[in-house]
Motif scaffolding. Structure first.
Motif, PDB file in Angstrom:
ATOM      1  N   LEU A 211      92.435  42.432 -25.412  1.00  0.00           N
ATOM      2  CA  LEU A 211      91.555  41.319 -25.085  1.00  0.00           C
ATOM      3  C   LEU A 211      91.000  41.500 -23.677  1.00  0.00           C
ATOM      4  CD1 LEU A 211      93.801  38.391 -26.404  1.00  0.00           C
ATOM      5  CD2 LEU A 211      92.282  39.918 -27.689  1.00  0.00           C
ATOM      6  N   LYS A 212      89.675  41.485 -23.582  1.00  0.00           N
ATOM      7  CA  LYS A 212      88.994  41.654 -22.300  1.00  0.00           C
ATOM      8  C   LYS A 212      88.068  40.471 -22.079  1.00  0.00           C
ATOM      9  CE  LYS A 212      89.035  46.707 -22.687  1.00  0.00           C
ATOM     10  NZ  LYS A 212      88.198  47.937 -22.700  1.00  0.00           N
ATOM     11  N   GLY A 213      88.279  39.745 -20.996  1.00  0.00           N
ATOM     12  CA  GLY A 213      87.454  38.580 -20.705  1.00  0.00           C
ATOM     13  C   GLY A 213      87.717  38.033 -19.327  1.00  0.00           C
ATOM     14  N   HIS A 214      88.954  38.172 -18.849  1.00  0.00           N
ATOM     15  CA  HIS A 214      89.275  37.750 -17.484  1.00  0.00           C
ATOM     16  C   HIS A 214      88.756  38.771 -16.469  1.00  0.00           C
ATOM     17  CE1 HIS A 214      91.552  34.127 -18.233  1.00  0.00           C
ATOM     18  NE2 HIS A 214      92.264  34.727 -19.156  1.00  0.00           N
ATOM     19  N   ARG A 215      88.566  38.316 -15.254  1.00  0.00           N
ATOM     20  CA  ARG A 215      88.061  39.172 -14.190  1.00  0.00           C
ATOM     21  C   ARG A 215      89.123  39.506 -13.150  1.00  0.00           C
ATOM     22  NH1 ARG A 215      84.794  35.024 -14.839  1.00  0.00           N
ATOM     23  NH2 ARG A 215      85.362  34.130 -12.805  1.00  0.00           N
ATOM     24  N   ASP A 216      90.348  39.018 -13.368  1.00  0.00           N
ATOM     25  CA  ASP A 216      91.429  39.290 -12.428  1.00  0.00           C
ATOM     26  C   ASP A 216      92.755  39.153 -13.173  1.00  0.00           C
ATOM     27  OD1 ASP A 216      92.808  39.794 -10.011  1.00  0.00           O
ATOM     28  OD2 ASP A 216      91.303  38.679  -8.867  1.00  0.00           O
ATOM     29  N   SER A 217      93.847  39.318 -12.461  1.00  0.00           N
ATOM     30  CA  SER A 217      95.181  39.328 -13.057  1.00  0.00           C
ATOM     31  C   SER A 217      95.438  38.091 -13.912  1.00  0.00           C
ATOM     32  CB  SER A 217      96.238  39.393 -11.952  1.00  0.00           C
ATOM     33  OG  SER A 217      96.025  40.499 -11.119  1.00  0.00           O
ATOM     34  N   VAL A 218      96.158  38.289 -15.031  1.00  0.00           N
ATOM     35  CA  VAL A 218      96.524  37.197 -15.934  1.00  0.00           C
ATOM     36  C   VAL A 218      97.960  36.792 -15.636  1.00  0.00           C
ATOM     37  CG1 VAL A 218      96.845  36.505 -18.332  1.00  0.00           C
ATOM     38  CG2 VAL A 218      94.903  37.961 -17.699  1.00  0.00           C
ATOM     39  N   TYR A 219      98.163  35.513 -15.319  1.00  0.00           N
ATOM     40  CA  TYR A 219      99.471  35.010 -14.908  1.00  0.00           C
ATOM     41  C   TYR A 219     100.240  34.309 -16.027  1.00  0.00           C
ATOM     42  CZ  TYR A 219      98.065  35.629  -9.997  1.00  0.00           C
ATOM     43  OH  TYR A 219      97.674  36.137  -8.795  1.00  0.00           O
TER      44      TYR A 219
END
Length: 337
Positions: A211-219
């Protein structure tokens, strides 16, 4: 660990929050106060629930516990020891409990994994130890299988009865920041510092989707349903993912002006808990995107959000070393679905 008496955190209605959401924008002004307030010995980095006990892992290397029903404290259940020549004890980076609440897994910054049987709110004999370096997280797949993720982007599944590794997979070369088994136990969502999320087969560890959609680290990761995932990120957003198709496209649930460091989800009511500005906690109803409540009480980033089994209480814990239990039974009109 010291128990703070019940006291009012907010005495007036909070300012309304402007919410950017894929479900629409809404405003709500409603103050709230915690039922119990506890102070751990240091910053809380992770928390878990076993029956009536909330277990919190701290920066100082302790696992503290308290009873969310009556406010009693059990003290420190585990304390890591400083390595030879080190000035400080290893930090507890992860605390997880098994689905039945019978076992607890603790990961510390020295790379050690300790799994214990819990008895009357206390740790008993260790069942498994690993000197494998770089461990960050542990989450139970079921009462006998434990998932662990590390600094190198590897995930492993450990069978507790035998102590053997069922599999080990190199997923990326970035640290694993979140692990979340699906409600049906068939899949696992894994988030990384790199901003990507992978959906794996729980039994084999094979990657099924990226899954690609965030622009920074996923917490943070929570499953909204067996085929729908929500993710929280350093990019200040919360996204929802429909995993029924081959290529999952995200939709926006929330966009704010600060890092979203944790997520909690009450599946029965469709309520998502997430950190807001000024270290508040918001309750977002997924059905219409309305922010139902803002909980004010923390003075530093919130790292863990847990809805409790009675469905009427929420635990929040974070870098201010405070652990707050919120009573949600007097919810705003229309909160029930």
């Amino acid at each position: 660990m010291r128990i703070a008496p019940r006291r009012r955190i907010a005495t007036a209605a909070l300012c309304a929050l402007s919410l950017a959401s894929g479900a629409g924008a809404a405003r709500e002004s409603l103050a709230a106060e915690p039922v119990f307030s506890f102070r751990a010995d240091h910053m809380v980095l992770d928390a878990a629930v076993s029956g009536s006990k909330v277990l919190v892992g701290t920066q100082s290397g302790r696992v503290d516990a308290f009873d969310w029903r009556d406010g009693s404290a059990s003290g420190s259940l585990l304390a890591t020891r400083a390595l030879e020549g080190a000035a400080f004890a290893p930090t507890v980076t992860s605390v997880a409990t098994s689905p039945s609440g019978a076992a607890c897994a603790v990961v510390s910054s020295d790379g050690r994994l300790q799994v214990f049987r819990l008895h009357e709110g206390r740790f008993s004999a260790a069942l498994h130890r690993s000197e494998r370096t770089g461990l960050l997280l542990a989450r139970f797949l079921d009462d006998n299988r434990l998932l662990v993720g590390d600094m190198r982007g590897e995930i492993a599944l450990i069978e507790l009865a035998s102590g053997r590794e069922v599999y080990r997979r190199q997923l990326e070369y970035d640290p694993i920041y979140a692990l979340a088994p699906s409600p049906d136990g068939r899949r696992v969502a894994v988030a990384f510092r790199s901003s990507r999320i992978q959906i794996l087969s729980a039994d084999s560890g094979e990657t099924q989707q990226v899954l690609k959609g965030h622009r920074d680290s996923v917490y943070g990761l929570v499953w909204l349903a067996s085929d729908e995932l929500a993710s929280a990120s350093k990019d200040k957003s919360v996204l929802a993912w429909d995993l029924t198709g081959r290529h999952a496209e995200p939709r926006s649930l929330y966009a704010g002006d600060h890092y979203v460091t944790a997520l909690g989800f009450d599946r029965r009511k469709g309520i998502l808990a997430l950190p807001l500005q000024e270290h508040q906690v918001g309750l977002l109803r997924l059905a219409d995107g309305r922010m139902l409540r803002q909980l004010r009480g923390h003075s530093a980033p919130v790292q863990s959000l847990l809805f409790l089994e009675d469905g009427e209480r929420l635990v929040s814990a974070g870098n201010d070393a405070r652990v707050l239990v919120w009573d949600l039974s007097d919810a705003p009109e229309g909160m029930e679905q």
